[in-house]
Motif scaffolding. Structure first.
Motif, PDB file in Angstrom:
ATOM      1  N   MET A   1      49.475 -12.823  14.261  1.00 32.82           N
ATOM      2  CA  MET A   1      48.452 -13.839  14.060  1.00 32.82           C
ATOM      3  C   MET A   1      48.141 -13.949  12.573  1.00 32.82           C
ATOM      4  N   ARG A 176      46.870 -23.527  21.333  1.00 33.60           N
ATOM      5  CA  ARG A 176      45.510 -23.039  21.080  1.00 33.60           C
ATOM      6  C   ARG A 176      45.189 -21.918  22.065  1.00 33.60           C
ATOM      7  N   HIS A 180      43.497 -17.446  18.845  1.00 35.07           N
ATOM      8  CA  HIS A 180      43.575 -18.330  17.682  1.00 35.07           C
ATOM      9  C   HIS A 180      42.219 -18.940  17.354  1.00 35.07           C
ATOM     10  N   CYS A 192      43.450 -20.700  13.836  1.00 29.20           N
ATOM     11  CA  CYS A 192      44.657 -20.324  13.111  1.00 29.20           C
ATOM     12  C   CYS A 192      45.890 -20.628  13.964  1.00 29.20           C
ATOM     13  N   ASP A 193      47.069 -20.410  13.357  1.00 26.80           N
ATOM     14  CA  ASP A 193      48.371 -20.622  14.015  1.00 26.80           C
ATOM     15  C   ASP A 193      48.564 -22.076  14.442  1.00 26.80           C
ATOM     16  N   HIS A 194      48.746 -22.953  13.468  1.00 26.14           N
ATOM     17  CA  HIS A 194      48.936 -24.373  13.746  1.00 26.14           C
ATOM     18  C   HIS A 194      50.364 -24.828  13.455  1.00 26.14           C
TER      19      HIS A 194
END
Length: 279
Positions: A1, A176, A180, A192-194
């Motif tokens: 992450m 999502r 995240h 986060c993590d897009h």
């Protein structure tokens, strides 16, 4: 992450100083030193420090060379999609995506994002017993745990999450997960993590379905209108090197449809709508 728990669980003096400053300038121009790899990430992700003129920020670096190929997304584009998500988040005024830039690093070009220290006392997404229906929580999915007991996937009925849910529709976020969603130590909520966003086909996979079918709030409409206007100007120009033309057209279409329908979408039936794992 790309963001999460850090041992000290406290904002540094540099981070406090830059709350209203140009964090992206430090991320872009500072010297980047890596401290270790985040081994649980699906793509190569490294924790590091970026320093400029005596200011140091903790960050995450994701090199393009470490991106795992996906069958439905063009290879080598995930870092650009993370940057594009930041641009759209700021343009609409959602301010959900941490400062995120593209730059060179030890393993080549990639994405660098400001690390977010999460507040361990705040929980916004979770799995609870089926009968545990507390006020202030919205059930999203009925399931069974590893023992076969009925459980619920739930998220908080929180305006900060609702803003994130609108942004996810706009950027067509296909991932999502609950992990995240990052409540920080100041009361803000970040996402986060897009990397798997902006696909031209419907790909929305999220744990934040609690407002499906509900009318947009006035602030949602205002954010969409801001973004709609900005796509004709500087924001549109910033996105062109990052996304394909048809992906930008699909982004514009989603904004237009949301403004026309004045309601949040409901889960579709032609694709998986909850990411795995959900948490």
């Amino acid at each position: 992450m790309p963001s999460g728990d850090r041992p000290d669980q406290a904002l540094t003096a540099s981070e406090i100083l830059l709350e209203a400053g140009d964090v992206e300038q430090v991320l872009t121009k500072g010297s980047l030193e890596l401290e270790g790899r985040l081994v649980l990430a699906s793509n190569a992700s490294f924790l590091g420090q970026v320093s400029l003129d005596g200011i140091s920020l903790t960050c995450v670096y994701k090199p393009v060379t470490g991106e795992r190929p996906l069958w439905d997304f063009p290879e080598g584009t995930l870092a650009a999609r993370e940057r594009a998500s930041r641009i759209v988040s700021e343009a609409g005024g959602w301010q959900v995506v941490p400062p995120t830039i593209l730059r060179d690093g030890r393993f080549g070009p990639g994405m660098v994002q400001k690390w977010i220290d999460i507040d361990p006392e705040v929980e916004l997404v979770g799995v609870v017993a089926h009968d545990d229906r507390e006020a202030g929580w919205i059930p999203v999915l009925e399931a069974e745990d590893q023992l076969g007991e009925p459980v619920l996937l739930v998220h908080a009925d929180d305006d900060r999450l609702r803003a994130m849910a609108v942004l996810d529709v706009v950027i067509n976020n296909a991932d999502r997960k609950g992990g995240h969603v990052l409540p920080d130590l100041t009361g803000r909520v970040w996402g986060c993590d897009h990397g798997v966003t902006f696909h031209e086909d419907d790909k929305l996979r999220t744990v934040l379905w609690g407002w499906a079918g509900q009318p947009l709030r006035a602030e949602d409409v205002a954010a969409l209108e801001r973004l709609d206007t900005s796509l004709d100007g500087e924001v549109g120009r910033e996105l062109r090197p990052l996304l394909r033309r048809r992906e930008i057209l699909a982004l514009r279409r989603r904004v237009t449809e949301l403004l026309a329908e004045q309601a949040m979408p409901s889960p579709g039936r032609s694709w998986r709508v909850i990411p795995w794992p959900a948490i």
